[in-house]
Design an enzyme around this catalytic site. Structure first.
Site, PDB file in Angstrom:
ATOM      1  N   GLN C 197       7.629 -14.951  -1.837  1.00  0.00           N
ATOM      2  CA  GLN C 197       8.074 -13.564  -1.752  1.00  0.00           C
ATOM      3  C   GLN C 197       9.275 -13.542  -0.813  1.00  0.00           C
ATOM      4  OE1 GLN C 197       6.159 -10.971  -3.599  1.00  0.00           O
ATOM      5  NE2 GLN C 197       5.623 -12.934  -4.544  1.00  0.00           N
ATOM      6  N   GLY C 238       2.926  -1.867  -2.672  1.00  0.00           N
ATOM      7  CA  GLY C 238       3.113  -3.210  -3.214  1.00  0.00           C
ATOM      8  C   GLY C 238       4.567  -3.668  -3.217  1.00  0.00           C
ATOM      9  N   HIS C 239       4.783  -4.908  -3.592  1.00  0.00           N
ATOM     10  CA  HIS C 239       6.140  -5.460  -3.560  1.00  0.00           C
ATOM     11  C   HIS C 239       7.063  -4.786  -4.576  1.00  0.00           C
ATOM     12  CE1 HIS C 239       4.741  -9.091  -6.255  1.00  0.00           C
ATOM     13  NE2 HIS C 239       4.371  -7.949  -6.754  1.00  0.00           N
ATOM     14  N   ASN C 240       8.305  -4.619  -4.142  1.00  0.00           N
ATOM     15  CA  ASN C 240       9.363  -4.063  -4.995  1.00  0.00           C
ATOM     16  C   ASN C 240       9.162  -2.595  -5.369  1.00  0.00           C
ATOM     17  OD1 ASN C 240       9.121  -7.243  -5.987  1.00  0.00           O
ATOM     18  ND2 ASN C 240      11.156  -6.501  -5.460  1.00  0.00           N
TER      19      ASN C 240
END
Lengths: 343, 343, 343
Positions: C197, C238-240
C-alpha cells in the site's frame, strides 16, 4: 530508492510469457487509467478491458484471453492480479528497520540484537521475540508474550500477557490483542460477577491484523487465529473464537464469543456473527449481514436491505411491522376464493 | 502460583451444599467437556446435562434439580454459573502490581505511594488517584482527572481532562474516555462550526470498559455511566448519554448523543441506538438491532434479518423494495372479492 | 478562567438584533431547561418553544419568528443554533498549550519553537510541522509526515509515514491515519499475497477526526479527506476513498475501498458504504443503512428495519424468508380471480 526492472528480469523471477521488447524497463505498477511512461499496468477484471486500448503504460500484465487486446510489451499470466501483487512487492519491499532499542523505550526481557524497539515502546518480563521483530513506538508487549521472527508490530499496539503471535505477521496501530473477554455471571439483583479470563490469544504465522482491531483472550481455553488470516481494521473478535487458516475478514466485523469460523472464509464489512456458532470452510458472508445460526455448507450468505430513497422506504418498510397480518390477509383471500369457486 | 482448595473450604467461603468427599481438592475450573483430574466443572445450562455423566472432573457444581445427575463429589447451589464465577475468582485473583512510578513514566501530580504507573504513561496536573490505582503503559491521564481506588487502567488508554472514573473499575487497552462529542452547527454554505464540548464523562464504581471503546464528554452537561455497568470492546457512547446501573452492552454497539438507557438493560452486539431516546429499565435489545424510537417498557426488542443463501436472498429481498405495491395488490384483491361475492 | 459578556458586546462581535437590556451580562451558554442566572439559552428547534416561557436564563437567542415568545433580554438571529455555537466558542476558547518538547518525548525532526510535544510522543525523521501544532502524549508521527499550522493531535494517535494533515485540524485520541489498506490477491490455494500500500492519506484543512477512527492509506493513489470534513469516533475509511468538502460522518460508519463520497453529505451512525461506489453531493444516508449501489442524486436514502417487541418480530420477520413465495401466492390469487370473474 530507485527500483527498476526489465520485463525479461520480471519474467525470469516471477514466470509468465513475455510478448514484445524484453528490455522494456518499468519502475512502478499502476492502474490502467493512471499508468504512464515507466509504469506496468494490469487487467484483472475483464469488465475494464476497454481501457487496455487507451492505456499509456510502458507494459501491461494480461490474462491469456486478453493477450491481443494491446500492442504494448506485455506479460501473459493466468492470474494477472496475483502477478501484479508480486511485482508490486518487488517494487516496494518492506521497510528495513535499523536494529536496536531506542533510548526512550523500556525493555525488561533479553531480546535478539536484530530486533527493533521504537521510542516509547515497553516490553515486560519473560517476553520472547524472534529475530528481526519490530516493536513500534508506544506499543506495549505484556509479560510472557511470544512473537515469531520477522513480525512487525506498528505503533500504539497493546499485546496482553502470555499471548502468542506467529512469524511474519503485521499488526497495525492501535490493535489490542488479549484484552479480557466479556464474561460475567449475573446476580439476582442484576449486578455482574466478573469471570476471570485466563485463556490466551494464539495467532498463527503470516497473519495481518488491522488498525484498532481487538481480539479478546479466551475465558478458560484460548482464542485462536489461524495461519494466513487477514483481519481488516476495527474488527472485534470475542473470547474463544477460532478463525480458520487464510480466512479474510473485512472492516468493522464483530464475531461474538466461542464461534468457530472455518478456513478460507470471506466475511464482508460490518457483518456480524453471534456467539457459539460454527461456520463451515469456504463460506462467504456479504457485507452488513448478521449471521444468527450456524452455516454448515460452503456458499454465499446474505441478509441485508436494499437501500431506497427515504420516501419509498417509509412506504415499503412500514409494512414490515405488519407482515404477519398481511400473510393472514392472503390466507383469508385464498380461503374465500376456494370457497366461492365451485369445483 | 499454585492455588488449591478442598471442597469443604470452598463451601465454607462461598456457601452451597456439599455432597461427597469434603477433602476432594480442586485446582482449576473447567467446562464439562474439558475437565479432568483436579478440575471443578459446572452445569449452568440444563441443555448440557447429558454431558455431566461423562464428565471427568474431580468435582462438579450443580443446581438442586440436577443433584443426582452425577456421582462425583459436588456442590449444590441455586445458581451454578454465578458460583462458578466466584470460584474462578478465587483460583485467579487479580494480578498484584508492585507500587511505584516507572522511570519511563511522567507524573505531574502528587499520587499515593500505593499507585502503580507503568512505562510510557503520563499523568497531567491536578489529577487525583485513589489507593492502588494502576495506570498501564503508554496511558494518558489528562489534567484534573479523578480516579477511584483500586481502578486498573490498562495500556494505551486515554482519559481526557476533568473526567471522573469511580473505584474498582477496569479500563481495557486503547479505550478513550472524554473525547469531544460530535457537535457542530451547520452554516448556510454547508460548513460546520464546532460547538465546544465542555461537559465531562463521569463513570461510576465497578465499571468495566472494553478495549478501544470510546465515550465522548458531554456538550454542556456530563455523559454518565452508572455503577456496575459493563461495556464490551469497540463501543461508541455519544455525548450526554446516560447509562443506568448494571446495564451490560456487548461489542461494537453505538449509542448516539443524549440518549438515556435504563438500569439492568442488556444490549446485544452491533446494536445501535439513535440519539435523544429514552430506553426503560430492564430492556433487552437483540444483536444487530437499530433502535430508532424510545422504548418505554421492559422486554426484548428486535429488528434484524434472517440470513439466507445468497440466491434465496436475491429472490426474497427484491420484493422489499416493492412491499407497498404488494399491499396495494392484496387490497385490490380483497375489494374485488368483496364485490364479486354476493352476501 | 472567568469569561463574561454583555449582550451588547456579543451583538457587536457576532451580529443579531438586541431586544431588552444591553448591559445584561452572561457567563455561560445553557439549554432552555437547565439555564439559570447568568446563562444565555437558545431555541434552535421550534418543537421546544413551550420551554421558552419557563426558561430562567438571563437572556435567550431566538429566531425572528420566535421573538415574542419571551420577555427576557434576547438576541434575534436567523440561525440561533449557529449563533449559540459562536457564543459557546467565545466562552470556551480552545486550550492554550505551552510550547516546547516534553523531556519524555522523542523528536527526530527540526520543529518550530511554537509547537507543543507532550510526554511519550515520538516524531520520526523528515517530519514538517506548522506553527503551534500540538502533538499529544504517546502519539506517533511517522517519517515524512506533514501537519499544517494549528492542528492539534490528541493522545495516542498514530500517523503513518508520508501522510499529510492540513491546518486547523483536530485529531482525537487513538485515531490511526495511514495504516495499510486491506489489499491482497488471492492464490489458488486460498492464501493471500499482500499488495503493498504505497499511497498516502491526505487530509484537508479544518477537519476533525474522532477517537479511534481509522483511515487507511491508498494502494497506489492517495486516500483523500476534503476540507471541513467532520468524522466522528470509530469510523473506518478504506484505501483510496475520497470524502468531499464539509461532509459529516457519524460514529461507527464504515466506508469500503475506492468509494467516492461527495461534498456536504451527512452519513448517519453505523451506516456502511461498500467499495467502488460514487455518492453524489448533498446526499443524506440514514443511520444503520448499508449503501450497496452508487447514489447519483442528492436526497435522503434509507434502509433500516423498524424495531419491534421480540414476539412480533418473530411473527413478522419469519415471512421475510418466504417473501418470494408470498408474492407467488398473490399472483395466483390475481390470476384465479381474473379467470373466475366474467367481464
Amino acid at each position: 530508492m530507485d527500483v527498476r526492472f526489465r520485463l525479461d528480469e520480471l519474467v525470469a523471477r516471477l514466470g509468465g510469457e513475455l510478448v514484445g521488447e524484453p528490455a522494456t524497463t518499468v519502475r512502478r505498477v499502476a492502474t490502467l487509467d493512471q499508468a504512464g511512461e515507466g509504469d506496468l499496468a494490469f487487467l484483472a477484471n475483464p469488465k475494464y478491458q476497454s481501457r487496455v486500448k487507451s492505456c499509456r503504460a510502458s507494459a501491461v500484465i494480461l490474462a491469456p484471453a486478453a493477450r491481443d487486446l494491446s500492442d504494448l510489451p506485455r506479460i501473459i499470466v493466468g492470474d494477472p492480479y496475483s502477478y501484479f501483487a508480486r511485482v508490486a512487492q518487488l517494487f516496494n519491499p518492506p521497510e528495513v528497520f535499523a536494529p536496536g532499542v531506542h533510548p526512550g523505550a523500556s525493555v525488561a526481557s533479553p531480546i535478539p540484537s536484530s530486533v527493533t524497539v521504537a521510542a516509547g515502546a515497553s516490553i515486560d518480563t519473560d517476553v520472547e521475540l524472534g529475530e528481526q521483530v519490530v516493536i513500534g513506538a508506544g506499543s506495549r508487549i505484556g509479560r510472557g508474550v511470544r512473537i515469531g521472527s520477522g513480525t512487525r508490530i506498528n505503533a500504539n499496539v497493546t499485546v496482553y500477557h502470555d499471548c502468542v503471535i506467529g512469524a511474519g505477521c503485521i499488526v497495525h496501530a492501535g490493535a489490542v490483542i488479549g484484552s479480557d473477554g466479556f464474561g460475567f455471571a449475573r446476580e439476582r439483583d442484576g449486578s455482574w460477577i466478573k469471570i476471570p479470563q485466563v485463556g490466551r490469544v494464539v495467532v498463527g504465522d503470516d497473519v495481518e491484523i488491522g488498525a484498532n482491531t481487538t481480539i479478546d483472550r479466551g475465558a478458560l481455553d484460548d482464542t485462536v487465529i489461524g495461519n494466513g488470516v487477514k483481519l481488516d481494521n476495527q474488527i472485534q473478535i470475542g473470547h474463544n473464537v477460532r478463525v480458520g487458516d487464510n480466512t479474510a475478514i473485512a472492516g468493522c466485523v464483530g464475531v461474538a464469543g466461542s464461534t468457530t469460523i472455518g478456513a478460507r472464509c470471506m466475511i464482508g464489512g460490518q457483518a456480524g456473527i453471534i456467539g457459539h456458532l460454527r461456520i463451515a470452510d469456504d463460506v462467504v458472508v456479504s457485507s452488513g449481514t448478521l449471521v444468527t445460526k450456524s452455516i454448515t455448507r460452503a456458499g454465499v450468505y446474505t441478509a441485508n436491505l436494499p437501500v431506497q430513497g427515504h420516501g419509498d422506504w417509509v412506504k415499503n418498510f412500514a409494512h414490515l411491522r405488519h407482515l404477519d397480518a398481511l400473510v393472514d390477509r392472503i390466507r383469508a383471500l385464498e380461503q374465500r376464493l376456494e370457497e366461492s369457486t365451485p369445483e
